[in-house]
Design a protein around this motif. Structure first.
Motif, PDB file in Angstrom:
ATOM      1  N   LEU A 172      17.349 -10.229   4.019  1.00  0.00           N
ATOM      2  CA  LEU A 172      16.246 -10.842   4.760  1.00  0.00           C
ATOM      3  C   LEU A 172      14.905 -10.271   4.318  1.00  0.00           C
ATOM      4  N   VAL A 173      14.789  -8.945   4.263  1.00  0.00           N
ATOM      5  CA  VAL A 173      13.503  -8.363   3.844  1.00  0.00           C
ATOM      6  C   VAL A 173      13.255  -8.612   2.359  1.00  0.00           C
ATOM      7  N   ALA A 174      14.308  -8.657   1.556  1.00  0.00           N
ATOM      8  CA  ALA A 174      14.130  -8.994   0.135  1.00  0.00           C
ATOM      9  C   ALA A 174      13.584 -10.399  -0.013  1.00  0.00           C
ATOM     10  N   ALA A 175      14.053 -11.319   0.824  1.00  0.00           N
ATOM     11  CA  ALA A 175      13.535 -12.684   0.794  1.00  0.00           C
ATOM     12  C   ALA A 175      12.069 -12.717   1.216  1.00  0.00           C
ATOM     13  N   ALA A 176      11.707 -11.908   2.207  1.00  0.00           N
ATOM     14  CA  ALA A 176      10.304 -11.850   2.632  1.00  0.00           C
ATOM     15  C   ALA A 176       9.420 -11.352   1.492  1.00  0.00           C
ATOM     16  N   VAL A 177       9.878 -10.322   0.784  1.00  0.00           N
ATOM     17  CA  VAL A 177       9.120  -9.785  -0.345  1.00  0.00           C
ATOM     18  C   VAL A 177       8.987 -10.839  -1.451  1.00  0.00           C
ATOM     19  N   ALA A 178      10.092 -11.488  -1.793  1.00  0.00           N
ATOM     20  CA  ALA A 178      10.063 -12.486  -2.866  1.00  0.00           C
ATOM     21  C   ALA A 178       9.149 -13.650  -2.514  1.00  0.00           C
ATOM     22  N   CYS A 179       9.229 -14.112  -1.269  1.00  0.00           N
ATOM     23  CA  CYS A 179       8.390 -15.227  -0.847  1.00  0.00           C
ATOM     24  C   CYS A 179       6.913 -14.843  -0.887  1.00  0.00           C
ATOM     25  N   ALA A 180       6.594 -13.638  -0.439  1.00  0.00           N
ATOM     26  CA  ALA A 180       5.202 -13.186  -0.469  1.00  0.00           C
ATOM     27  C   ALA A 180       4.691 -13.007  -1.895  1.00  0.00           C
ATOM     28  N   LEU A 181       5.565 -12.571  -2.797  1.00  0.00           N
ATOM     29  CA  LEU A 181       5.156 -12.348  -4.188  1.00  0.00           C
ATOM     30  C   LEU A 181       4.957 -13.643  -4.953  1.00  0.00           C
ATOM     31  N   PHE A 205       2.785 -13.294  10.332  1.00  0.00           N
ATOM     32  CA  PHE A 205       2.192 -12.075  10.876  1.00  0.00           C
ATOM     33  C   PHE A 205       1.407 -11.323   9.799  1.00  0.00           C
ATOM     34  N   HIS A 206       1.927 -11.296   8.575  1.00  0.00           N
ATOM     35  CA  HIS A 206       1.301 -10.521   7.491  1.00  0.00           C
ATOM     36  C   HIS A 206       0.434 -11.385   6.568  1.00  0.00           C
ATOM     37  N   SER A 207       0.124 -12.596   6.965  1.00  0.00           N
ATOM     38  CA  SER A 207      -0.480 -13.569   6.048  1.00  0.00           C
ATOM     39  C   SER A 207      -1.809 -13.124   5.455  1.00  0.00           C
ATOM     40  N   ASN A 208      -2.529 -12.248   6.123  1.00  0.00           N
ATOM     41  CA  ASN A 208      -3.824 -11.804   5.609  1.00  0.00           C
ATOM     42  C   ASN A 208      -3.728 -10.552   4.746  1.00  0.00           C
ATOM     43  N   SER A 209      -2.502 -10.103   4.451  1.00  0.00           N
ATOM     44  CA  SER A 209      -2.329  -8.820   3.751  1.00  0.00           C
ATOM     45  C   SER A 209      -1.319  -8.915   2.613  1.00  0.00           C
ATOM     46  N   LEU A 210      -1.209 -10.094   2.000  1.00  0.00           N
ATOM     47  CA  LEU A 210      -0.133 -10.309   1.040  1.00  0.00           C
ATOM     48  C   LEU A 210      -0.650 -10.615  -0.370  1.00  0.00           C
ATOM     49  N   LYS A 211      -1.737  -9.974  -0.755  1.00  0.00           N
ATOM     50  CA  LYS A 211      -2.277 -10.219  -2.093  1.00  0.00           C
ATOM     51  C   LYS A 211      -1.835  -9.155  -3.098  1.00  0.00           C
ATOM     52  N   ASP A 212      -1.649  -7.928  -2.656  1.00  0.00           N
ATOM     53  CA  ASP A 212      -1.285  -6.829  -3.553  1.00  0.00           C
ATOM     54  C   ASP A 212       0.222  -6.593  -3.506  1.00  0.00           C
ATOM     55  N   PRO A 213       0.897  -6.515  -4.656  1.00  0.00           N
ATOM     56  CA  PRO A 213       2.358  -6.354  -4.638  1.00  0.00           C
ATOM     57  C   PRO A 213       2.848  -5.109  -3.905  1.00  0.00           C
ATOM     58  N   LEU A 214       2.161  -3.989  -4.053  1.00  0.00           N
ATOM     59  CA  LEU A 214       2.601  -2.778  -3.363  1.00  0.00           C
ATOM     60  C   LEU A 214       2.415  -2.907  -1.854  1.00  0.00           C
ATOM     61  N   GLU A 215       1.347  -3.584  -1.445  1.00  0.00           N
ATOM     62  CA  GLU A 215       1.153  -3.830  -0.020  1.00  0.00           C
ATOM     63  C   GLU A 215       2.237  -4.749   0.523  1.00  0.00           C
ATOM     64  N   ILE A 216       2.619  -5.742  -0.256  1.00  0.00           N
ATOM     65  CA  ILE A 216       3.718  -6.623   0.145  1.00  0.00           C
ATOM     66  C   ILE A 216       4.991  -5.816   0.343  1.00  0.00           C
ATOM     67  N   ALA A 217       5.268  -4.906  -0.577  1.00  0.00           N
ATOM     68  CA  ALA A 217       6.483  -4.098  -0.487  1.00  0.00           C
ATOM     69  C   ALA A 217       6.489  -3.245   0.764  1.00  0.00           C
ATOM     70  N   ARG A 218       5.378  -2.618   1.079  1.00  0.00           N
ATOM     71  CA  ARG A 218       5.374  -1.711   2.229  1.00  0.00           C
ATOM     72  C   ARG A 218       5.352  -2.456   3.550  1.00  0.00           C
ATOM     73  N   ARG A 219       4.721  -3.615   3.581  1.00  0.00           N
ATOM     74  CA  ARG A 219       4.603  -4.351   4.839  1.00  0.00           C
ATOM     75  C   ARG A 219       5.859  -5.150   5.165  1.00  0.00           C
ATOM     76  N   THR A 220       6.473  -5.762   4.157  1.00  0.00           N
ATOM     77  CA  THR A 220       7.587  -6.690   4.433  1.00  0.00           C
ATOM     78  C   THR A 220       8.922  -6.226   3.870  1.00  0.00           C
ATOM     79  N   GLY A 221       8.952  -5.082   3.184  1.00  0.00           N
ATOM     80  CA  GLY A 221      10.189  -4.626   2.551  1.00  0.00           C
ATOM     81  C   GLY A 221      10.903  -3.576   3.372  1.00  0.00           C
ATOM     82  N   GLY A 222      11.265  -2.493   2.714  1.00  0.00           N
ATOM     83  CA  GLY A 222      11.992  -1.434   3.394  1.00  0.00           C
ATOM     84  C   GLY A 222      12.187  -0.250   2.483  1.00  0.00           C
ATOM     85  N   ARG A 223      12.843   0.770   2.997  1.00  0.00           N
ATOM     86  CA  ARG A 223      12.991   2.010   2.228  1.00  0.00           C
ATOM     87  C   ARG A 223      13.817   1.810   0.976  1.00  0.00           C
ATOM     88  N   GLU A 224      14.876   0.981   1.055  1.00  0.00           N
ATOM     89  CA  GLU A 224      15.716   0.824  -0.130  1.00  0.00           C
ATOM     90  C   GLU A 224      14.968   0.127  -1.253  1.00  0.00           C
TER      91      GLU A 224
END
Length: 326
Positions: A172-181, A205-224
């Motif tokens: 689920l979080v991987a899909a969120a990251v891929a969609c944001a990227l 929820f994160h729509s205003n913060s999804l321009k930078d790939p590292l920000e996408i990872a930290r906001r919508t991803g996870g530790r793994e």
């Protein structure tokens, strides 16, 4: 290029991505020349020749070999998984990790068959990352620290790294990251229809913060995902070629791909799971998988199988006679 110092944790990661070492073209050329001289028709070994050249370039070794492969499984949990019908809980992931530790999973058997090491990294399983529909998965400091942990995970003389993942909610979080990227509708990235409304809520929820790939990872991803990304970066600097396992590992790698063109040149996609989101992600990464066996696990199983193919490529290259030896 050195960036101005800002004191932000991601600056160190961006500096690493700006200074990734290139392939060793001399080693690649040496293997290419030997491939052309082997006692066979030109190109007769097909993709095995390409794999041997890739291995040489990223090991910086004109005589590439695989002696110490490692399968690294990164395990984490996610609060957002509780939004799913009968969503997986932390205890489910704990049981999965204990199965790896006991040697009872399929990937354990494949690791033995390939004479590969297997390590499982418990990334605070009992403390799920926060629900990405209402907050950030990680702070910048914690995300950078987890990437650094991933960088340390491959110490010890590894010569081929396989990255896989375990944990409830990771697809689920991987899909969120891929969609944001990469964009498109959440339904194009969801492996389960039940994921779609959750993805829509999280991405809104994160729509205003999804321009930078590292920000996408930290906001919508996870530790793994963060740890796998760190391991992939470290492998590049340590001249360790990488096999990416399933959708979750590829999503982690995609963060680096978007952050720095060429960041995944030392990586091959181990296999195609057959899921539409995985196919879509492989296409975005420009990776043609080595195997197509319909393996739906994300725990390194497909990458473990692909170790044998990479070993075969190296063995055929080094062991075959050349035409002038006949």
């Amino acid at each position: 290029m050195t960036r101005p110092l800002t004191g932000m944790p991601f600056d160190d990661i961006r500096d690493l991505l700006d200074t990734l070492p290139p392939p060793d073209e001399d080693a690649r050329d040496a293997v290419r020349a030997r491939n052309a001289a082997l006692a066979k028709p030109l190109g007769g070994l097909g993709r095995l020749e390409e794999i041997a050249e890739w291995l040489a370039a990223w090991q910086a070794n004109p005589k590439p070999a695989i002696d110490r492969p490692l399968i690294a499984i990164f395990a984490a949990t996610h609060e957002v998984a509780k939004r799913l019908p009968s969503g997986p809980q932390a205890a489910d992931t704990r049981a999965e990790v204990e199965l790896f530790a006991a040697g009872g999973a399929g990937v354990n058997q494949l690791a033995l068959a390939q004479n590969a090491g297997l390590k499982v990294f418990d990334l605070a399983l009992d403390i799920p990352t926060p629900d990405i529909c209402t907050g950030d998965a990680l702070s910048e400091k914690d995300c950078a620290a987890t990437m650094a942990f991933g960088m340390e995970s491959i110490a010890g003389g590894v010569d081929l790294l396989c990255v896989g993942a375990a944990g409830g909610g990771n697809s689920l979080v991987a899909a969120a990251v891929a969609c944001a990227l990469f964009g498109d509708k959440p339904s194009a990235w969801a492996s389960d229809p039940a994921h779609v409304p959750v993805l829509e809520l999280a991405l809104e929820f994160h729509s205003n913060s999804l321009k930078d790939p590292l920000e996408i990872a930290r906001r919508t991803g996870g530790r793994e995902l963060a740890a796998m990304a760190g391991a992939i970066i470290a492998a590049r600097f340590q001249r360790i070629p990488v096999l990416l396992d399933g959708f979750v590992a590829c999503a982690a790698a995609a963060v680096l791909h978007k952050a720095s063109p060429g960041a995944l040149d030392h990586c091959l996609a181990a296999h195609r799971s057959g899921s539409a989101p995985h196919d879509k992600l492989l296409a975005e990464l420009g990776k043609r998988p080595l195997l197509d066996l319909g393996i739906g696990l994300d725990d390194g199983t497909g990458a473990a199988l692909a170790i044998g193919l990479v070993k075969a490529a190296a063995a055929a290259h080094s062991g075959m006679a050349t035409r002038d030896q006949l």
